[in-house]
Scaffold this motif. Structure first.
Motif, PDB file in Angstrom:
ATOM      1  N   LEU A  22       0.870  -1.172   0.000  1.00 48.18           N
ATOM      2  CA  LEU A  22       0.000   0.000   0.000  1.00 48.18           C
ATOM      3  C   LEU A  22       0.910   1.225   0.000  1.00 48.18           C
ATOM      4  O   LEU A  22       1.829   1.318   0.825  1.00 48.18           O
ATOM      5  N   LEU A  23       0.657   2.144  -0.928  1.00 49.06           N
ATOM      6  CA  LEU A  23       1.511   3.328  -1.048  1.00 49.06           C
ATOM      7  C   LEU A  23       0.990   4.407  -0.086  1.00 49.06           C
ATOM      8  O   LEU A  23      -0.014   5.059  -0.371  1.00 49.06           O
ATOM      9  N   SER A  24       1.667   4.571   1.034  1.00 50.50           N
ATOM     10  CA  SER A  24       1.169   5.503   2.053  1.00 50.50           C
ATOM     11  C   SER A  24       1.497   6.942   1.737  1.00 50.50           C
ATOM     12  O   SER A  24       0.702   7.835   1.971  1.00 50.50           O
ATOM     13  N   GLN A  25       2.719   7.140   1.267  1.00 48.73           N
ATOM     14  CA  GLN A  25       3.139   8.506   0.965  1.00 48.73           C
ATOM     15  C   GLN A  25       4.044   8.479  -0.242  1.00 48.73           C
ATOM     16  O   GLN A  25       4.825   7.545  -0.425  1.00 48.73           O
ATOM     17  N   LEU A  39      12.364   9.945  -5.982  1.00 48.14           N
ATOM     18  CA  LEU A  39      11.087   9.707  -5.296  1.00 48.14           C
ATOM     19  C   LEU A  39      11.354   9.220  -3.872  1.00 48.14           C
ATOM     20  O   LEU A  39      12.141   8.277  -3.657  1.00 48.14           O
ATOM     21  N   ALA A  40      10.674   9.848  -2.911  1.00 50.28           N
ATOM     22  CA  ALA A  40      10.691   9.351  -1.528  1.00 50.28           C
ATOM     23  C   ALA A  40       9.306   8.781  -1.254  1.00 50.28           C
ATOM     24  O   ALA A  40       8.300   9.477  -1.430  1.00 50.28           O
ATOM     25  N   LEU A  41       9.235   7.528  -0.813  1.00 48.47           N
ATOM     26  CA  LEU A  41       7.944   6.865  -0.648  1.00 48.47           C
ATOM     27  C   LEU A  41       7.873   6.156   0.700  1.00 48.47           C
ATOM     28  O   LEU A  41       8.915   5.824   1.292  1.00 48.47           O
ATOM     29  N   THR A  42       6.690   5.941   1.166  1.00 47.76           N
ATOM     30  CA  THR A  42       6.484   5.050   2.304  1.00 47.76           C
ATOM     31  C   THR A  42       5.568   3.933   1.854  1.00 47.76           C
ATOM     32  O   THR A  42       4.504   4.196   1.285  1.00 47.76           O
ATOM     33  N   LEU A  43       5.992   2.708   2.100  1.00 49.67           N
ATOM     34  CA  LEU A  43       5.214   1.543   1.711  1.00 49.67           C
ATOM     35  C   LEU A  43       4.699   0.837   2.963  1.00 49.67           C
ATOM     36  O   LEU A  43       5.361   0.851   4.005  1.00 49.67           O
ATOM     37  N   ALA A  44       3.546   0.226   2.850  1.00 46.01           N
ATOM     38  CA  ALA A  44       2.942  -0.400   4.028  1.00 46.01           C
ATOM     39  C   ALA A  44       2.310  -1.732   3.674  1.00 46.01           C
ATOM     40  O   ALA A  44       1.889  -1.962   2.531  1.00 46.01           O
ATOM     41  N   ASP A  45       2.266  -2.628   4.618  1.00 48.85           N
ATOM     42  CA  ASP A  45       1.360  -3.775   4.572  1.00 48.85           C
ATOM     43  C   ASP A  45       0.870  -4.024   5.994  1.00 48.85           C
ATOM     44  O   ASP A  45       1.118  -3.200   6.882  1.00 48.85           O
ATOM     45  N   LYS A  46       0.193  -5.120   6.233  1.00 51.01           N
ATOM     46  CA  LYS A  46      -0.410  -5.296   7.547  1.00 51.01           C
ATOM     47  C   LYS A  46       0.623  -5.506   8.653  1.00 51.01           C
ATOM     48  O   LYS A  46       0.315  -5.423   9.827  1.00 51.01           O
ATOM     49  N   PHE A  58      11.568   6.998 -12.780  1.00 53.67           N
ATOM     50  CA  PHE A  58      10.343   6.882 -11.984  1.00 53.67           C
ATOM     51  C   PHE A  58       9.185   7.647 -12.617  1.00 53.67           C
ATOM     52  O   PHE A  58       8.151   7.834 -11.993  1.00 53.67           O
ATOM     53  N   GLY A  59       9.397   8.131 -13.820  1.00 51.67           N
ATOM     54  CA  GLY A  59       8.357   8.931 -14.458  1.00 51.67           C
ATOM     55  C   GLY A  59       7.035   8.181 -14.540  1.00 51.67           C
ATOM     56  O   GLY A  59       5.979   8.693 -14.133  1.00 51.67           O
ATOM     57  N   LYS A  60       7.076   6.959 -14.989  1.00 52.75           N
ATOM     58  CA  LYS A  60       5.855   6.199 -15.160  1.00 52.75           C
ATOM     59  C   LYS A  60       5.235   5.860 -13.802  1.00 52.75           C
ATOM     60  O   LYS A  60       4.010   5.941 -13.603  1.00 52.75           O
ATOM     61  N   ALA A  61       6.103   5.500 -12.875  1.00 53.46           N
ATOM     62  CA  ALA A  61       5.617   5.209 -11.522  1.00 53.46           C
ATOM     63  C   ALA A  61       4.883   6.421 -10.958  1.00 53.46           C
ATOM     64  O   ALA A  61       3.791   6.313 -10.379  1.00 53.46           O
ATOM     65  N   LEU A  62       5.474   7.578 -11.167  1.00 54.32           N
ATOM     66  CA  LEU A  62       4.897   8.801 -10.592  1.00 54.32           C
ATOM     67  C   LEU A  62       3.533   9.104 -11.189  1.00 54.32           C
ATOM     68  O   LEU A  62       2.623   9.582 -10.508  1.00 54.32           O
ATOM     69  N   THR A  63       3.359   8.858 -12.443  1.00 55.18           N
ATOM     70  CA  THR A  63       2.092   9.207 -13.068  1.00 55.18           C
ATOM     71  C   THR A  63       1.009   8.157 -12.811  1.00 55.18           C
ATOM     72  O   THR A  63      -0.174   8.468 -12.785  1.00 55.18           O
ATOM     73  N   SER A  64       1.392   6.911 -12.610  1.00 61.05           N
ATOM     74  CA  SER A  64       0.360   5.876 -12.475  1.00 61.05           C
ATOM     75  C   SER A  64      -0.023   5.584 -11.019  1.00 61.05           C
ATOM     76  O   SER A  64      -1.087   5.034 -10.751  1.00 61.05           O
ATOM     77  N   CYS A  65       0.833   5.936 -10.056  1.00 64.18           N
ATOM     78  CA  CYS A  65       0.581   5.569  -8.658  1.00 64.18           C
ATOM     79  C   CYS A  65       0.354   6.825  -7.826  1.00 64.18           C
ATOM     80  O   CYS A  65       1.104   7.788  -7.959  1.00 64.18           O
ATOM     81  N   SER A  66      -0.631   6.772  -6.952  1.00 63.58           N
ATOM     82  CA  SER A  66      -0.791   7.910  -6.052  1.00 63.58           C
ATOM     83  C   SER A  66      -1.070   7.393  -4.641  1.00 63.58           C
ATOM     84  O   SER A  66      -1.380   6.217  -4.440  1.00 63.58           O
ATOM     85  N   GLN A  67      -0.944   8.283  -3.731  1.00 64.76           N
ATOM     86  CA  GLN A  67      -1.105   7.968  -2.314  1.00 64.76           C
ATOM     87  C   GLN A  67      -2.419   7.227  -2.057  1.00 64.76           C
ATOM     88  O   GLN A  67      -3.464   7.620  -2.548  1.00 64.76           O
ATOM     89  N   GLY A  68      -2.359   6.124  -1.307  1.00 62.46           N
ATOM     90  CA  GLY A  68      -3.559   5.364  -1.007  1.00 62.46           C
ATOM     91  C   GLY A  68      -3.806   4.209  -1.962  1.00 62.46           C
ATOM     92  O   GLY A  68      -4.739   3.439  -1.762  1.00 62.46           O
ATOM     93  N   CYS A  69      -2.990   4.099  -3.017  1.00 65.00           N
ATOM     94  CA  CYS A  69      -3.163   3.013  -3.988  1.00 65.00           C
ATOM     95  C   CYS A  69      -2.327   1.804  -3.602  1.00 65.00           C
ATOM     96  O   CYS A  69      -1.379   1.891  -2.825  1.00 65.00           O
ATOM     97  N   TYR A  70      -2.693   0.689  -4.183  1.00 66.14           N
ATOM     98  CA  TYR A  70      -1.854  -0.489  -4.071  1.00 66.14           C
ATOM     99  C   TYR A  70      -0.852  -0.469  -5.214  1.00 66.14           C
ATOM    100  O   TYR A  70      -1.174  -0.030  -6.328  1.00 66.14           O
ATOM    101  N   VAL A  71       0.359  -0.955  -4.966  1.00 69.18           N
ATOM    102  CA  VAL A  71       1.396  -0.983  -6.000  1.00 69.18           C
ATOM    103  C   VAL A  71       2.093  -2.334  -5.977  1.00 69.18           C
ATOM    104  O   VAL A  71       2.114  -3.039  -4.957  1.00 69.18           O
ATOM    105  N   LYS A  72       2.655  -2.686  -7.119  1.00 70.23           N
ATOM    106  CA  LYS A  72       3.579  -3.815  -7.168  1.00 70.23           C
ATOM    107  C   LYS A  72       4.967  -3.220  -7.373  1.00 70.23           C
ATOM    108  O   LYS A  72       5.157  -2.366  -8.249  1.00 70.23           O
ATOM    109  N   ARG A  92       4.720  -0.256 -10.181  1.00 70.74           N
ATOM    110  CA  ARG A  92       3.543   0.064 -10.985  1.00 70.74           C
ATOM    111  C   ARG A  92       2.303  -0.077 -10.100  1.00 70.74           C
ATOM    112  O   ARG A  92       2.310  -0.731  -9.056  1.00 70.74           O
ATOM    113  N   SER A  93       1.241   0.535 -10.586  1.00 73.06           N
ATOM    114  CA  SER A  93      -0.038   0.426  -9.894  1.00 73.06           C
ATOM    115  C   SER A  93      -0.538  -1.010  -9.992  1.00 73.06           C
ATOM    116  O   SER A  93      -0.330  -1.679 -10.999  1.00 73.06           O
ATOM    117  N   ALA A  94      -1.181  -1.485  -8.908  1.00 79.22           N
ATOM    118  CA  ALA A  94      -1.710  -2.850  -8.902  1.00 79.22           C
ATOM    119  C   ALA A  94      -3.229  -2.804  -9.000  1.00 79.22           C
ATOM    120  O   ALA A  94      -3.872  -1.956  -8.358  1.00 79.22           O
TER     121      ALA A  94
END
Lengths: 328, 328, 328, 328, 328, 328
Positions: A22-25, A39-46, A58-72, A92-94
């Protein structure tokens, strides 16, 4: 099912892993010394969260993923200033279909099937068949029953995890089972247990927990007490033989279970069952709160035998007396 | 020992009885139609009160007996407007040596020796010898122990009768015994039961119950919480081996047992034992209050399945749910 | 229909009248100077109360009539120490079939049919057909509709008279009609008026007013807010086309109309309609309270331009400013 | 003894100094423009705090020193953006034996010996020898006496500095000395002054002030009121001749001095001395709070005749009326 | 001037006296044993009340005299059941011109002239001539000054007697005089004393005390705080040289003197003078309340060293510690 | 008059503009990668704020301009990360004479002249000439009138903009006009409207709004209620014919308009006008608060049909019911 959980990072140090998060930030920052951004990111799981960095492409990552989304994401685990982090090579976005939400939400530490079986065992023991039938109509409802199995008991405070509502109810049933014999002359144990099972049932519509835990609009405008009163009336419409006085006592137990007007109970407990039930529900919630505060204090670096910081939910600081005595 | 109790008046209708009474009220009134005065009195014992009249030769009675005294009286029982009363022929002041105070005070309906034995059984079961020794030093104290056996638990509210304190404590021990296993990971059962036995011990000096129930000056200025803290310190002075941390936890349990500042607790419950104990003490008191309110409502002519009048001690009206359901 | 009302006693001074009364109080007393007993009674009807005396042959009256019953009585009106009273010659218990309860209860000063017509006129004006149909299902209900026409709005405070609920609702509708245009951008007038009509509908089951005004057990245990939520759910079951969001807003309006937790509202007003409605309901109740306090003060002998005694329902003393200015 | 205090930085601008400090904060940061890291630190002593930077060779410093430790450091003072700071060349952890804690804690601006002498002078003036002996047993206690001389009166609010407790007590004694003659018919001045000396004595165990100011576990679980009650009982055990009623009055004065339940007083003031004492203790604390708020406002750049920011400890904003008038 | 006061009844036992009284209660009652009626009355003057009976020829008395009126009465003093009473032979209504109201109202036990002189002495000592002139403008006002000399300070609570306001103010000035030197750096003593003199000045219009003590309508609608603000503004209009900032500080002292919003102060004390003044005003009122409660308890038969009944004005029971200690 | 407003930045993208701004924030920062410093600024006008950067030659700007000043600046508008900003080439401090303060403060969206005319129309409609003259004396006052036209109604909450006070008053007058006919028997419409116009008039001295919105010292010490009482008394001094009782009612309306002690009203509403007025004033303020919260939620990215974040001024979350229904 995820292959890698954040809590297992130590076992993968310096290895490359691929998993869902889960992409938190997410934010783009200037590289120190110039030369573009990263890119600075925070990733989360349970199981927890960790920091991630992505330095290139990271251009593609930046455009396809946003905060609150799931990513692979794929990257290498390493340790920085004593904490594990991951340097991403791809992200990438999941799609929702790839995801098992259960991998991303805190969940009860108990076995849900076992809790569910224990709950049904209590219901099997009812001698009042009206109440038994009423409770069954909730548990066997194809929509409400499964929701009740997975719902958290709160957005943020006690039992704020998947299965938390069921866990709270089963613990409360045990406590009711212990206390009811003390008041055998005044308290009907089936009524008490009916209250334990139904009192927070409205939370399955008050809360939403598909991705994160939040209040529904209906939950905010009506509250779980009124929601469960509504559910009860819908079921009553199909049970004309249900005794009127029994219905009033059940509704009163639900209405009064918070024990005080300022906690949203429109009525104070007026019957022996209602007085006992609101006391036990409050006690169970407080004890679970204390457990959570003790764990939080240790996580934040406190000694177990120290007084905790001021707890807002308990409106006081707390002391783990067992650890305090052991620390002598 | 009295030969006649007021509650037995029906069995003596139109008979002359001689017995001891507490003189609750006395006044001289003009006879209707002139012709001098007569005495109107109210007599009491532990089973109730009734009206008395003395029409002649009451000069000596009037000068020797005053309100609040014990008297020996002889008279005939009859019924007037549906109530029993007594027409006195003789009455004199009774010496304290003639009186067994127990005949004149409401007392627990339970056997005090049995309650005492049950209490000691709980103490025998302690595994913590420090706490066991501490509690024994209270129970075995030649002054405090007997006082604790007979003290009421309150002046007016719940358990306001001889033996009421012991009764409240034993019921609370039972409840603690039921609930402690639920919280086996957090709660030390010996600490919980120590609190149950000692929390109200200060009432033996807060209250006076020789004739009627009242507060002592020390009780009003210090309160039973501070009084028992003082008793505890006196005992601690002789137990230098008592662990410091254990002492602090015991004192905290006592200080916090009312659960709220406005009820005179200078500290909120901060340990698992303190949170559990204050909840159970409150619950036991409320349940006893409810029993008393239900009985009072029936005595005053209410139907058992009716809502009671507003109860000031509970700040609400109450309903005997068992009677309500049975009344269908 | 009664032939004689207590308020008309002056027109019958020294005459013998026969009529029905509610027997408020009855007791047998000794005659002054000996010579047996007499009956002292208080008789009531919807216009007031007066004292009655029965000096002879009251044995049958005494055994057949008790406090709270209806009686048929014949006697002579006279004046004693400035007040009218009646000396009874005959009195017997009256059967319910002889009685028109309306003769014995305070009732609205307005014409109930006119109020009802005005109410229905407001509903006719709705543009939202869902709400219109919902409200009609309450008003046209063969049981609830007539009850709503006659119910008082309270046991003791504002509008505690037959028709008081309808009167309160119609006055509130007028006020909503005046205020809604001020907030045309935020407030849906049909929602506001739906709230005005339904918010206190639960009082038809919370209160009993067959002989005197009192709370039902259901009323005490559930309260009129929860009762009307239940009625609403029952109706919703037959209106599957009713929009979910609209239902939530209507329920929220009802839940929050008391405006504060301590007044039994489990939710604070969160929508523009709810904020406006709880303010106007509170204002209407306060204004009616003031009218009642001003009237009571004058009845008890106060000058109209004086400050009233402390009003418990308003938690303050009040001043009739119009009379105060006129009194200059 | 330190050679250099932070408040004297201006006299050492551009000079190299060597001294001991309390290390308040430490973190490693990336140098701007790359090229590795540097240390950013905050150093403190009783006169204030300033920023420090260490650009090179800080590996050993980083591993041996952590936040909250004492350090010995050498560096050059300079001024940056209007504030003094220090550029460190060397820093190492300092042993406790090298440190005089008094150099690092805020302390009363008054002479402790003079305050102590004044306090003893008040005690010399007692006419009640029981109270005099009781107070002396506290002051002359080899453990409690010195602790009382140095203790702060609070962790954060009024008199949160070394000697603050003694300072508060002496100021309060002066105030008691002024006010007692006003109530000569009701108030025993020795009782009042005994309360002034003992009321906060429990703070010597409620608070710890060896390095920083904090609450002890005993302090949090029992509070200073109960702690001093315990001390008192310990002393009473050795003073069997101390009158019982006098003991009760002294204990009541201590129990009730906070004046309200919600401030942790289990009893409201019930005697003239208790009413006077709680009023004066509250007044002294408020006046000291005001002085502190006025000073803080000026430090933060407010004009002295301006209203201060909202003060949380006083629950209002404040105005220095003297400065306000002078500012005309 | 009355010739006879009720408190002197013992000196006139069995004698016939003639005097003026306030008629507190009057009712006609049936004679026991038939034979007509008699008058039962309660008569009062500033020294107390006693019962009166009038057996014959009371027709004219009954028609001319009513409750609350002054009467002239002649009768014989005798003792009945331990209390003095009077058997009236004649009674008539008394004209206001016959009455000195001072004979019928409780009055300060102090000499009003002496209090007034002491007050003026304080004002003479002011160094701030603006404040001195302002205070003088109140004291020298031909209407307000005399009213201030005689006004009670309350309708029922502390200082509810003629001269009570002046007495309260002078005692408060003394207390201010004692405390001001403690806060010489923060508190302007003239401002403090100005507050003491003016803070309750509005009571001369808030209260009426011509016959009995009551609130005026203006008093109830505005309160004495707003009334004195109005008086102040009227005076300010004639003192254009009065400094604006000084006026604001004086008004703030008056507005905030009750110290809490719920006591009707629209502002909390924000200046050192306001904090000191509200504390001292509250203390003086409480001490006077305690004196009154102690006296009342003794009058009602309590032992002086007993705890009093619960005092509603103090919200607690009280103990006269001086008597308690002396009672050892 | 400014040539360029921040809200119009999009129309000037990549163009150079010159205009006046309020300098909200200014700081010098190190350039990334070394090479000296640059200025980071925030500029504001009544239409919004944007960021500014000044990379070179900012020495003079830095020394002459400080936070809170007006500046004249020239620079190029561009877009960075989706937001407009300005890169400054020149900036200097601006003299007050160059500035029209109205360009820098949020202002009512309504036409002030139209509001003023509507207000005067209400006054023209008064039938009570005393009240009409009184209100006119405020509106026509050469100092107070213009201040009233431009004053905000609060520092931060509802109507915190230029003209906000007038806007609030006119909306309230409309509401009074709608509601008064409902209470024609109890409420004098002229009194109600007088309250609407005068109740907050004290804000013209409680608040200062020359540059930013803040409280005056007088405002903080006295509050707008007391300030307007003072203004009223000053005017009354010139209107000796004004009826005393009418003055008391007007003052009471002002004193009680906050409706609760804790909101600073020293009196609760006691007259019909006061009860109505405080209810309507509270309702108007709440509705304006809701509008502001709905707008803020949308600005911060919430969907219009979502529940807002918790609103501190309303002490609850809110829902725009119109948007919620439309969102179905």
């Amino acid at each position: 099912m995820k292959d890698f959980y954040i809590a297992d990072a130590a076992q993968h140090e310096n290895a490359v892993v691929t998993s869902y998060f889960l992409l938190s930030q997410i934010s783009a920052r200037d590289k120190k010394g110039g030369g573009g951004q990263y890119l600075a990111l925070t990733l989360a799981d349970k199981t927890g969260t960790f920091e991630a960095r992505m330095w290139e492409d990271f251009g593609k990552a930046l455009t396809s993923c946003s905060q609150g989304c799931y990513v692979k994401a794929m990257g290498r685990i390493d340790k920085y200033q004593g904490r594990f982090q991951i340097t991403l090579q791809q992200m990438r976005s999941a799609a929702e279909t790839e995801i098992d939400v259960a991998d991303f939400q805190p969940a009860t530490q108990y076995d849900i099937d076992a809790l569910w079986a224990e709950l049904n065992g209590f219901v099997d023991g009812f001698t009042n068949t009206h109440l038994q039938k009423l409770v069954r109509s909730f548990l066997d409802d194809p929509e409400l029953g499964p929701a009740f199995r997975s719902a958290p008991a709160a957005k943020m405070l006690h039992h704020a995890w998947i299965g938390g509502l069921l866990e709270h109810v089963v613990f409360l049933l045990r406590l009711c089972g212990r206390v009811a014999p003390q008041y055998v002359d005044e308290v009907d144990p089936d009524l008490l247990m009916t209250a334990a099972i139904l009192h927070d049932f409205g939370k399955v519509r008050e809360l939403a927990w598909k991705t994160s835990f939040s209040y529904t609009t209906e939950g905010q405008l009506l509250g779980h007490i009124t929601i469960v009163i509504g559910m009860l009336r819908d079921r009553m419409a199909t049970m004309p033989e249900f005794p009127e006085r029994l219905r009033i006592l059940v509704e009163h137990l639900i209405l009064s279970h918070h024990g005080r007007f300022e906690y949203g109970s429109p009525k104070l407990p007026m019957t022996p069952e209602a007085v006992v039930f609101s006391a036990l529900d409050d006690l169970e919630a407080k004890m679970q709160n204390m457990r959570a505060e003790f764990a939080k204090a240790v996580e934040s670096g406190k000694r177990p035998d120290d007084v905790t910081e001021f707890s807002r939910s308990m409106d006081r600081a707390l002391l783990n007396s067992k650890a305090y005595l052991a620390g002598v």
